[in-house]
Design an enzyme around this catalytic site. Structure first.
Site, mmCIF file in Angstrom:
data_model
loop_
_atom_site.group_PDB
_atom_site.id
_atom_site.type_symbol
_atom_site.label_atom_id
_atom_site.label_comp_id
_atom_site.label_asym_id
_atom_site.label_seq_id
_atom_site.Cartn_x
_atom_site.Cartn_y
_atom_site.Cartn_z
ATOM 1 N N THR A 67 10.052 12.452 0.392
ATOM 2 C CA THR A 67 9.552 11.104 0.159
ATOM 3 C C THR A 67 10.656 10.096 0.441
ATOM 4 O OG1 THR A 67 10.214 11.172 -2.168
ATOM 5 C CG2 THR A 67 7.970 11.883 -1.658
ATOM 6 N N ASP A 159 14.461 -10.985 1.875
ATOM 7 C CA ASP A 159 15.149 -9.740 1.506
ATOM 8 C C ASP A 159 16.577 -10.079 1.109
ATOM 9 O OD1 ASP A 159 16.392 -7.216 1.350
ATOM 10 O OD2 ASP A 159 14.992 -6.358 2.798
ATOM 11 N N ARG A 229 5.875 -0.173 -4.704
ATOM 12 C CA ARG A 229 5.773 0.520 -5.982
ATOM 13 C C ARG A 229 4.841 -0.283 -6.873
ATOM 14 N NH1 ARG A 229 7.337 4.246 -3.697
ATOM 15 N NH2 ARG A 229 9.093 5.643 -4.129
ATOM 16 N N ASP A 253 -2.273 -0.263 -2.846
ATOM 17 C CA ASP A 253 -2.164 1.190 -2.658
ATOM 18 C C ASP A 253 -1.357 1.834 -3.775
ATOM 19 O OD1 ASP A 253 -2.395 3.685 -1.046
ATOM 20 O OD2 ASP A 253 -0.205 3.463 -0.907
ATOM 21 N N GLU A 258 0.262 5.025 -12.673
ATOM 22 C CA GLU A 258 -0.477 6.058 -11.921
ATOM 23 C C GLU A 258 -0.397 7.401 -12.662
ATOM 24 O OE1 GLU A 258 0.997 6.413 -7.929
ATOM 25 O OE2 GLU A 258 0.641 4.314 -7.459
ATOM 26 N N HIS A 275 -2.358 5.583 -3.476
ATOM 27 C CA HIS A 275 -0.955 5.802 -3.113
ATOM 28 C C HIS A 275 -0.845 6.706 -1.880
ATOM 29 C CE1 HIS A 275 3.348 5.951 -4.976
ATOM 30 N NE2 HIS A 275 3.399 5.915 -3.659
ATOM 31 N N GLY A 278 1.431 5.915 3.102
ATOM 32 C CA GLY A 278 2.365 6.656 3.951
ATOM 33 C C GLY A 278 1.939 8.077 4.244
ATOM 34 N N TYR A 279 0.660 8.379 4.070
ATOM 35 C CA TYR A 279 0.198 9.768 4.133
ATOM 36 C C TYR A 279 -0.329 10.207 5.498
ATOM 37 C CZ TYR A 279 0.682 11.487 -0.653
ATOM 38 O OH TYR A 279 1.182 11.961 -1.838
#
Length: 358
Positions: A67, A159, A229, A253, A258, A275, A278-279
């Site tokens: 991850t 950022d 997150r 997402d 969770e 979530h 990114g899958y």
């Protein structure tokens, strides 16, 4: 060598068997100290808390998480115990960027995407020319920036950690990046998307970055997207902002608490997924290869062949529309129908590719 691996990490097991005498696959949330006591390597996802309680007295020399995030790894303990660890930064950045792009396309097509508070409620608005505020421009945010620019959007980047690092770097900045404060995004953005790690302390803390005060400062009634997150966005505050009309709609997402997500918020958002931004199979294969690289480096082993994701079905038809490759509304519909299946939907995710490889 013995390797213990989360049984929901796809594509990797056969390659691990080329490296180890024994490979044991277990459910990530149920891996115990007894399971890893005689293991040399532990390969996990975010559902396995890797700390002294799990690893004390074990033979483990390397913990590899497939991850980007590593907040489930007690890095201070790892250092004290002399256990090497690694994560997979950037492995699924393109997958998350695909998710955001498809969500934007759906917002434009299905939400009658509008700018701010138009005088004419029927005034249509499109992605081209809209302003997107990207909070966090690392591996994921930089790819989302490229997507937004390709869609013709005006991009604002916030950022502060990256901005400070670039200012202090002795190396010349090849590509000049213009940064803005979060306050500028709050005033000017039609879409705000979060791509920051979760940090609870320090100057650059991101816990509840989008809180009640944040939503009250918004000037344009934007769309909110969170794939970073769950705790970066105060979920209760987001729900109130949606109900009070401070936010036009949301794509979520990642969730606080969770898998016990706020079901009222799930019902309210345009897209709510478990979530899985990114899958993609591509992102998972990238993570697998990074884990294998780490194991080979740690134990000085020859590198097996690269792991590649499965191909799309033979009967798949692709005309070039990004939503044919992936439509997050389908994931959203499944979660909204059965929110109690949050973990099941994550652990049994269908094949999704970032590109058509026929």
């Amino acid at each position: 060598m013995k390797i213990v691996v989360d049984d929901k990490i796809p594509y990797i097991r056969e390659t691990l068997k080329l490296l180890a005498d024994e490979v044991v696959a277990l459910r990530g949330a149920e891996i115990t100290a007894d399971d890893v006591r005689d293991a040399d390597v532990l390969v996990v996802r975010t559902r396995t808390r890797c700390d002294e309680r799990l690893l004390s007295g074990s033979k483990v020399q390397l913990v590899a998480t497939a991850t980007i995030g590593f907040d489930h790894i007690d890095t201070e303990y790892m250092q004290r115990a002399g256990i090497a660890w690694t994560n997979c930064p950037g492995c699924n950045a393109a997958s998350v960027a695909q998710y955001v792009e498809c969500a934007l396309l759906l917002l434009e097509r299905e939400e009658s995407f509008r700018r701010g508070k138009p005088a004419d409620a029927n005034e249509r608005f499109c992605l081209k020319g809209a302003t997107i505020g990207i909070v966090g421009c690392g591996h994921v945010g930089s790819k989302v920036k490229a997507v937004a620019e390709r869609l013709g959007m005006r991009v604002l980047i916030c950022d502060p950690p990256l901005e400070e690092a670039l200012e202090q770097s002795p190396l010349p900045i090849v590509q000049h990046q213009v940064f803005v404060p979060l306050s500028t995004i709050e005033q000017e953005a039609d879409v705000i998307t979060f791509h920051v790690p979760l940090t609870k302390e320090g100057r650059f803390a991101t816990w509840h970055m989008a809180d009640e005060a944040f939503f009250h400062r918004l000037a344009r009634v934007p769309y909110i997207i969170n794939t970073s997150r769950g705790e970066v966005v105060d979920n209760d505050a987001l729900l109130r902002a949606l109900e009070e009309g401070r936010v036009r709609d949301a794509v979520v997402d990642v969730w606080e608490h969770e898998p016990d997500l706020n079901r009222r918020l799930l019902e309210k958002v345009f897209i709510g997924t478990p979530h899985i931004a990114g899958y993609s199979a591509d992102g998972k294969a990238n993570a697998d290869n990074m884990v294998v690289d780490a194991i080979c480096r740690q134990f000085h082993l020859p590198r097996p062949a690269l792991i590649v994701p499965p191909s799309l079905p033979e009967d798949f038809v692709y005309s070039g529309d990004a939503l044919e490759l992936y439509n997050p509304l389908m994931d959203s519909q499944r979660l909204k129908k059965c929110p109690e299946d949050f973990e099941k939907l994550r652990n049994n995710y269908p094949l999704r590719r970032e590109q058509y490889d026929k």
